[in-house]
Design a protein around this motif. Structure first.
Motif, PDB file in Angstrom:
ATOM      1  N   LEU A  34       0.804  -1.225   0.000  1.00  0.00           N
ATOM      2  CA  LEU A  34       0.000   0.000   0.000  1.00  0.00           C
ATOM      3  C   LEU A  34       0.835   1.272   0.000  1.00  0.00           C
ATOM      4  N   GLU A  35       2.009   1.254   0.596  1.00  0.00           N
ATOM      5  CA  GLU A  35       2.915   2.392   0.455  1.00  0.00           C
ATOM      6  C   GLU A  35       3.415   2.400  -0.988  1.00  0.00           C
ATOM      7  N   ASN A  36       3.264   3.525  -1.663  1.00  0.00           N
ATOM      8  CA  ASN A  36       3.576   3.531  -3.104  1.00  0.00           C
ATOM      9  C   ASN A  36       4.344   4.782  -3.512  1.00  0.00           C
ATOM     10  N   ARG A  37       5.454   5.007  -2.848  1.00  0.00           N
ATOM     11  CA  ARG A  37       6.235   6.214  -3.109  1.00  0.00           C
ATOM     12  C   ARG A  37       7.486   5.964  -3.942  1.00  0.00           C
ATOM     13  N   TYR A  38       7.915   4.713  -4.024  1.00  0.00           N
ATOM     14  CA  TYR A  38       9.177   4.424  -4.710  1.00  0.00           C
ATOM     15  C   TYR A  38       8.963   4.267  -6.212  1.00  0.00           C
ATOM     16  N   ALA A  39       9.963   4.628  -6.972  1.00  0.00           N
ATOM     17  CA  ALA A  39       9.842   4.616  -8.426  1.00  0.00           C
ATOM     18  C   ALA A  39       9.792   3.207  -8.987  1.00  0.00           C
ATOM     19  N   LEU A  40      10.492   2.261  -8.366  1.00  0.00           N
ATOM     20  CA  LEU A  40      10.679   0.946  -8.959  1.00  0.00           C
ATOM     21  C   LEU A  40       9.776  -0.143  -8.386  1.00  0.00           C
ATOM     22  N   HIS A  41       9.065   0.146  -7.300  1.00  0.00           N
ATOM     23  CA  HIS A  41       8.264  -0.917  -6.692  1.00  0.00           C
ATOM     24  C   HIS A  41       7.237  -0.325  -5.739  1.00  0.00           C
ATOM     25  N   ASP A  42       6.177  -1.095  -5.479  1.00  0.00           N
ATOM     26  CA  ASP A  42       5.252  -0.769  -4.405  1.00  0.00           C
ATOM     27  C   ASP A  42       5.858  -1.207  -3.072  1.00  0.00           C
ATOM     28  N   GLY A  43       5.334  -0.674  -1.994  1.00  0.00           N
ATOM     29  CA  GLY A  43       5.815  -1.061  -0.678  1.00  0.00           C
ATOM     30  C   GLY A  43       7.148  -0.430  -0.328  1.00  0.00           C
ATOM     31  N   LEU A  44       7.635  -0.779   0.864  1.00  0.00           N
ATOM     32  CA  LEU A  44       8.882  -0.210   1.364  1.00  0.00           C
ATOM     33  C   LEU A  44      10.090  -1.092   1.076  1.00  0.00           C
ATOM     34  N   ASN A  45       9.859  -2.306   0.544  1.00  0.00           N
ATOM     35  CA  ASN A  45      10.951  -3.211   0.197  1.00  0.00           C
ATOM     36  C   ASN A  45      11.842  -3.474   1.414  1.00  0.00           C
ATOM     37  N   LEU A  46      11.234  -3.937   2.496  1.00  0.00           N
ATOM     38  CA  LEU A  46      11.966  -4.197   3.733  1.00  0.00           C
ATOM     39  C   LEU A  46      12.631  -5.571   3.677  1.00  0.00           C
ATOM     40  N   THR A  47      13.578  -5.796   4.582  1.00  0.00           N
ATOM     41  CA  THR A  47      14.251  -7.088   4.636  1.00  0.00           C
ATOM     42  C   THR A  47      13.298  -8.174   5.138  1.00  0.00           C
ATOM     43  N   TRP A  48      13.668  -9.409   4.849  1.00  0.00           N
ATOM     44  CA  TRP A  48      12.880 -10.574   5.293  1.00  0.00           C
ATOM     45  C   TRP A  48      12.719 -10.565   6.799  1.00  0.00           C
ATOM     46  N   GLU A  49      13.784 -10.231   7.538  1.00  0.00           N
ATOM     47  CA  GLU A  49      13.747 -10.303   8.992  1.00  0.00           C
ATOM     48  C   GLU A  49      12.771  -9.289   9.588  1.00  0.00           C
ATOM     49  N   THR A  50      12.675  -8.115   9.006  1.00  0.00           N
ATOM     50  CA  THR A  50      11.718  -7.123   9.500  1.00  0.00           C
ATOM     51  C   THR A  50      10.289  -7.557   9.190  1.00  0.00           C
ATOM     52  N   LEU A  51      10.063  -8.084   7.987  1.00  0.00           N
ATOM     53  CA  LEU A  51       8.725  -8.580   7.646  1.00  0.00           C
ATOM     54  C   LEU A  51       8.334  -9.738   8.552  1.00  0.00           C
ATOM     55  N   GLU A  52       9.266 -10.644   8.803  1.00  0.00           N
ATOM     56  CA  GLU A  52       8.998 -11.753   9.722  1.00  0.00           C
ATOM     57  C   GLU A  52       8.601 -11.224  11.099  1.00  0.00           C
ATOM     58  N   GLY A  53       9.325 -10.224  11.574  1.00  0.00           N
ATOM     59  CA  GLY A  53       9.043  -9.676  12.892  1.00  0.00           C
ATOM     60  C   GLY A  53       7.689  -9.008  12.982  1.00  0.00           C
ATOM     61  N   ILE A  54       7.288  -8.308  11.921  1.00  0.00           N
ATOM     62  CA  ILE A  54       5.969  -7.663  11.904  1.00  0.00           C
ATOM     63  C   ILE A  54       4.874  -8.706  12.025  1.00  0.00           C
ATOM     64  N   LEU A  55       5.019  -9.810  11.310  1.00  0.00           N
ATOM     65  CA  LEU A  55       3.975 -10.835  11.304  1.00  0.00           C
ATOM     66  C   LEU A  55       3.986 -11.698  12.555  1.00  0.00           C
ATOM     67  N   LYS A  56       5.186 -12.068  13.035  1.00  0.00           N
ATOM     68  CA  LYS A  56       5.279 -13.120  14.050  1.00  0.00           C
ATOM     69  C   LYS A  56       5.844 -12.647  15.380  1.00  0.00           C
ATOM     70  N   HIS A  57       5.852 -11.343  15.661  1.00  0.00           N
ATOM     71  CA  HIS A  57       6.457 -10.907  16.929  1.00  0.00           C
ATOM     72  C   HIS A  57       5.720 -11.473  18.135  1.00  0.00           C
ATOM     73  N   ASN A  58       4.445 -11.855  17.967  1.00  0.00           N
ATOM     74  CA  ASN A  58       3.698 -12.475  19.063  1.00  0.00           C
ATOM     75  C   ASN A  58       3.745 -13.997  19.028  1.00  0.00           C
ATOM     76  N   GLY A  59       4.502 -14.577  18.115  1.00  0.00           N
ATOM     77  CA  GLY A  59       4.649 -16.022  18.062  1.00  0.00           C
ATOM     78  C   GLY A  59       4.208 -16.611  16.744  1.00  0.00           C
ATOM     79  N   PRO A  60       4.358 -17.941  16.589  1.00  0.00           N
ATOM     80  CA  PRO A  60       3.975 -18.610  15.343  1.00  0.00           C
ATOM     81  C   PRO A  60       2.473 -18.508  15.085  1.00  0.00           C
ATOM     82  N   LEU A  61       2.099 -18.686  13.826  1.00  0.00           N
ATOM     83  CA  LEU A  61       0.692 -18.691  13.449  1.00  0.00           C
ATOM     84  C   LEU A  61       0.148 -20.107  13.315  1.00  0.00           C
TER      85      LEU A  61
END
Length: 401
Positions: A138-165
């Protein structure tokens, strides 16, 4: 116990060993990969919107109560403190903390409940998955891609900081047992799968427990400021009570605002120190050689001691009964729920979304797709913008006072 650590522990996440981003941004001569994530989050539109999103007390109550933004900043500071003491990567802990609430709706959890109900036919609404949608789509400010293009580890942390799903057999766990996994997980663009059955890094676990500490201390502070609680009410409350009695005995005659601040800072300090000591022991018991050993440990290693965890649950129960369900909080909450429900229904049935959002809804191709576009738009609203849209569409404005 020293709070200064010169190098990372072997089980910390090493930014030179990241599992990468979806798109290569090229090397940076001045920042690590997790520092770049942190900076991208801070400069995002969604992050700025947090300053006008409710934490517990709606914006009309006054300008000194926490918002989602001030809460997020306080969580990030605590996460860095814990990470530093445990020789973890402070920048990753901070990045996860800064992003953990980006998927929250206007009017706090009230708005989330409404969107979950409105999206019931299409899998519901989950603020952690929504945060991933924000930073990957949903963030769409970059010229080459949608999103913020974050690292895998940050995305993992956003989803699973409270534990496995899910567990190793693929069955939902925790709060997902009843309703199943939230939709859209297979649509998140990532460099590698997010390993839904494993725990997240210690840095992400640190952000999660910092969130709990911040909630406890600052909701007490805001409730006292709002007049929903008094210090005598807190004297027998688990976790907070002994600190309240201690402060009132030491400084019985100083201004109540100073007493409150002293209680808050001691509650935060003792909680953080407990986490550091307890987590150090838990990590030593498991002896992880690297961050993958942490993920496969089968338990969260960043935690309170058993006695403090029990007291913390007692404090949460007290706050739920005496603050979060107080009529002075619930009446504005009900009005906020009505606003979010009305906006969703109008946009979904009649259109009227601005610009690219209406184009996306029209192009969705199904009612489920259209509903998700509407949910994305409404979830991204600030409280004031939601009220302005409500006034525009319905020629009315709720009086929260």
């Amino acid at each position: 116990m020293s709070s200064i650590v010169s190098e990372l522990a072997p089980y910390a996440c090493d930014p030179t060993q990241t599992r990468g981003r979806l798109f290569s941004p090229g090397p940076s001569p001045t920042r690590s990969e997790y520092q770049r994530d942190r900076d991208r989050i801070i400069h995002s539109t969604a992050f700025r919107r947090l300053q006008h999103k409710t934490q517990v007390f709606l914006h009309h109550e006054g300008q000194h109560f926490r918002t989602r933004l001030t809460h997020t900043l306080e969580v990030s500071q605590m996460a860095r403190s814990i990470a530093r003491a445990l020789a973890l990567n402070e920048d990753l802990a901070e990045a996860v903390a800064l992003a953990h609430d980006l998927g929250h709706t206007p009017f706090g959890h009230a708005g989330e409940r409404v969107l979950h109900d409105k999206m019931a036919d299409w899998g519901g609404f989950d603020h952690n998955v929504q945060a991933l949608r924000v930073v990957t789509r949903l963030e769409n400010r970059y010229a080459l891609h949608d999103g913020l293009n974050l690292t895998w580890e940050t995305l993992e942390g956003i989803l699973k900081h409270n534990g496995p799903l899910i567990d190793e057999a693929g069955n939902p766990v925790g709060r997902y047992i009843k309703e199943g996994l939230p939709p859209g997980l297979d649509e998140i663009p990532v460099s590698e799968p997010l390993l839904l059955s494993s725990y997240a890094s210690l840095e992400a676990q640190t952000a999660a427990i910092a969130d709990d500490i911040a909630y406890n201390a600052h909701d007490i502070d805001d409730a006292l400021r709002a007049g929903l609680l008094t210090l005598p009410q807190l004297m027998d409350v688990p976790l907070a009570g002994p600190i309240v009695r201690e402060v009132l005995e030491l400084w019985p005659d100083i201004d109540p605002s100073r007493q409150t601040h002293e209680i808050q800072r001691r509650l935060i300090t003792r909680s953080i120190e407990n986490v550091i000591v307890t987590s150090s022991s838990a990590i030593a018991m498991v002896e992880p050689a690297n961050s993958d050993d942490v993920r496969n440990a089968g338990q969260s290693l960043i935690r309170f001691s058993n006695s403090l965890a029990e007291a913390e649950l007692g404090l949460k129960r007290f706050l739920f009964e005496n603050v979060y369900r107080h009529e002075d909080v619930m009446e504005p909450v009900r009005q906020g729920e009505a606003v979010v429900a009305a906006l969703f229904d109008r946009y979904f049935e009649d259109g009227g979304l601005p610009g690219r959002w209406q184009e996306a809804a029209d192009a969705a191709g199904s009612r489920a797709g259209r509903a998700r576009v509407v949910a994305d738009f409404v979830a991204g609203m600030t409280d004031p913008y939601a009220l302005d849209e409500y006034a525009r569409l319905f020629d009315a404005r709720p009086d929260f006072r």
